[in-house]
Design a protein around this motif. Structure first.
Motif, PDB file in Angstrom:
ATOM      1  N   UNK A  21      -1.749  -8.018  -3.951  1.00 12.70           N
ATOM      2  CA  UNK A  21      -3.020  -7.676  -4.602  1.00 12.70           C
ATOM      3  C   UNK A  21      -3.399  -6.217  -4.379  1.00 12.70           C
ATOM      4  N   UNK A  22      -2.810  -5.583  -3.384  1.00  8.74           N
ATOM      5  CA  UNK A  22      -3.141  -4.189  -3.074  1.00  8.74           C
ATOM      6  C   UNK A  22      -2.361  -3.261  -4.012  1.00  8.74           C
ATOM      7  N   UNK A  23      -3.068  -2.386  -4.713  1.00  7.18           N
ATOM      8  CA  UNK A  23      -2.431  -1.445  -5.626  1.00  7.18           C
ATOM      9  C   UNK A  23      -1.929  -0.239  -4.826  1.00  7.18           C
ATOM     10  N   UNK A  24      -0.809  -0.451  -4.181  1.00  7.61           N
ATOM     11  CA  UNK A  24      -0.253   0.586  -3.314  1.00  7.61           C
ATOM     12  C   UNK A  24       0.480   1.640  -4.134  1.00  7.61           C
TER      13      UNK A  24
ATOM     14  N   UNK B 254      -2.820   9.680   3.830  1.00  9.67           N
ATOM     15  CA  UNK B 254      -2.442   8.280   3.610  1.00  9.67           C
ATOM     16  C   UNK B 254      -3.467   7.606   2.716  1.00  9.67           C
ATOM     17  N   UNK B 255      -2.969   6.865   1.734  1.00 10.26           N
ATOM     18  CA  UNK B 255      -3.826   6.169   0.778  1.00 10.26           C
ATOM     19  C   UNK B 255      -4.469   4.952   1.441  1.00 10.26           C
ATOM     20  N   UNK B 256      -5.744   4.682   1.116  1.00 13.46           N
ATOM     21  CA  UNK B 256      -6.487   3.532   1.646  1.00 13.46           C
ATOM     22  C   UNK B 256      -7.068   2.766   0.461  1.00 13.46           C
TER      23      UNK B 256
ATOM     24  N   UNK C  54      -2.653   1.979   3.305  1.00 13.14           N
ATOM     25  CA  UNK C  54      -3.342   1.004   4.160  1.00 13.14           C
ATOM     26  C   UNK C  54      -4.185   0.125   3.251  1.00 13.14           C
ATOM     27  N   UNK C  55      -3.960  -1.185   3.316  1.00 11.86           N
ATOM     28  CA  UNK C  55      -4.664  -2.129   2.459  1.00 11.86           C
ATOM     29  C   UNK C  55      -5.616  -2.992   3.288  1.00 11.86           C
TER      30      UNK C  55
ATOM     31  N   UNK D 228       1.684  -0.839   3.469  1.00 13.10           N
ATOM     32  CA  UNK D 228       2.776  -0.898   2.492  1.00 13.10           C
ATOM     33  C   UNK D 228       3.361   0.507   2.333  1.00 13.10           C
ATOM     34  N   UNK D 229       4.659   0.575   2.171  1.00 16.55           N
ATOM     35  CA  UNK D 229       5.311   1.866   1.899  1.00 16.55           C
ATOM     36  C   UNK D 229       6.423   1.637   0.869  1.00 16.55           C
ATOM     37  N   UNK D 230       6.319   2.366  -0.208  1.00 15.84           N
ATOM     38  CA  UNK D 230       7.323   2.239  -1.257  1.00 15.84           C
ATOM     39  C   UNK D 230       7.423   0.832  -1.803  1.00 15.84           C
ATOM     40  N   UNK D 231       6.305   0.125  -1.873  1.00 19.51           N
ATOM     41  CA  UNK D 231       6.293  -1.224  -2.420  1.00 19.51           C
ATOM     42  C   UNK D 231       6.729  -2.295  -1.427  1.00 19.51           C
TER      43      UNK D 231
END
Length: 296
Positions: free
Chosen positions: A172-175, A285-287, A181-182, A193-196
């Motif tokens: 569900x997390x749009x990484x 880092x994306x959150x 970081x979800x 998550x990293x690289x899916x």
């Protein structure tokens, strides 16, 4: 005539002597007395003494009865006091006896189901009955997620945490393509998550309480400090990673599973998870936060 008188006197003297001797002489055949007279004291002591044994000169006499020694009454050994067999002590929380070293919880089957789905905590049998294997698996789960006490009991907190983790869907997390970081605000879980690919599986968190809601949305880590000081709340924030409006990831300073309270918007973490996210994160880092904590 004279000879007759002398002879009569001699006969009379002999009779007197014989009659007088009969009153005191000890006759061995007469029981110690002659002619019914009293027996000498010495003779009586010998005949009645407790240790006297009849001699050959006492044959024909009634043998004095040996004094009887009271026969000791048979005494019964004291009967052993009945011992009570040890019974399992009921736990103060459920009243259920311990099984295989663990108390049976009211959510046994549900916890077994979730632990079997999560995997990694050992073999469990989904039958609603506590066993040594179930006990070990539940204890391992409780220790990993900071649930106290670590006793193997499938209680409300263990059930709640297991349910939240087992029902979290990392997809569900749009990484993005890098590290993300979800946070699932509804289930109060967090993962990376990293690289899916999930590089840190879902773990527990506690976000803002009522009046300090942690917002959903997409942000970026823009500041990090291994030990940040909070001026307004005067508390240390270990492994601090800020992402928006004074909110960030950090190790909690209180019991994470006390759901009656919450943070002032930050994402609280257990020590091991705060360290792991510190190792994975960096500035940029994306959150991603989805959902909403109940009651906020």
């Amino acid at each position: 005539m004279r000879r007759v008188r002398i002879t009569s006197r001699l006969v009379a003297l002999v009779v007197v002597v014989l009659v007088g001797a009969g009153a005191c002489a000890f006759d061995p055949q007469s029981g110690g007395s002659g002619g019914g007279g009293a027996a000498p004291a010495g003779a009586a002591e010998q005949a009645t003494g407790a240790s006297a044994t009849p001699g050959p000169d006492q044959r024909g006499r009634p043998t004095p009865a040996a004094p009887t020694t009271p026969t000791p009454k048979a005494t019964r050994p004291p009967a052993p006091k009945p011992t009570r067999s040890a019974t399992p002590k009921p736990t103060t929380t459920t009243g259920a006896p311990t099984v295989a070293g663990c108390p049976q919880g009211q959510h046994q089957r549900e916890v077994e189901t979730y632990l079997a789905r999560l995997g990694g905590f050992g073999a469990v049998t989904v039958d609603g009955r506590q066993s040594a294997a179930d006990c070990a698996a539940i204890k391992k789960f409780q220790k990993r997620y900071g649930i106290r006490p670590v006793e193997g009991r499938a209680g409300p907190t263990t059930y709640d945490v297991a349910q939240r983790l087992a029902t979290t869907d990392p997809a569900r997390c749009r990484a993005g393509t890098g590290t993300t970081f979800c946070v699932d605000l509804t289930r109060q879980t967090v993962w990376a998550v990293r690289g899916g690919k999930v590089i840190m599986p879902p773990t527990v968190t506690r976000t803002g309480m009522a009046g300090y809601r942690t917002p959903a949305g997409t942000f970026t880590v823009n500041f990090r400090n291994p030990k940040e000081w909070s001026d307004p709340y005067e508390v240390w924030l270990p492994y601090w990673q800020h992402f928006t409006q004074g909110m960030g990831f950090h190790e909690t300073t209180t019991y994470l599973h006390d759901t009656s309270i919450g943070s002032h918007g930050c994402v609280n973490l257990l020590h091991a998870d705060a360290v792991r996210m510190w190792e994975l994160g960096r500035v940029g880092t994306r959150v991603v936060l989805i959902g909403r904590r109940a009651g906020t």
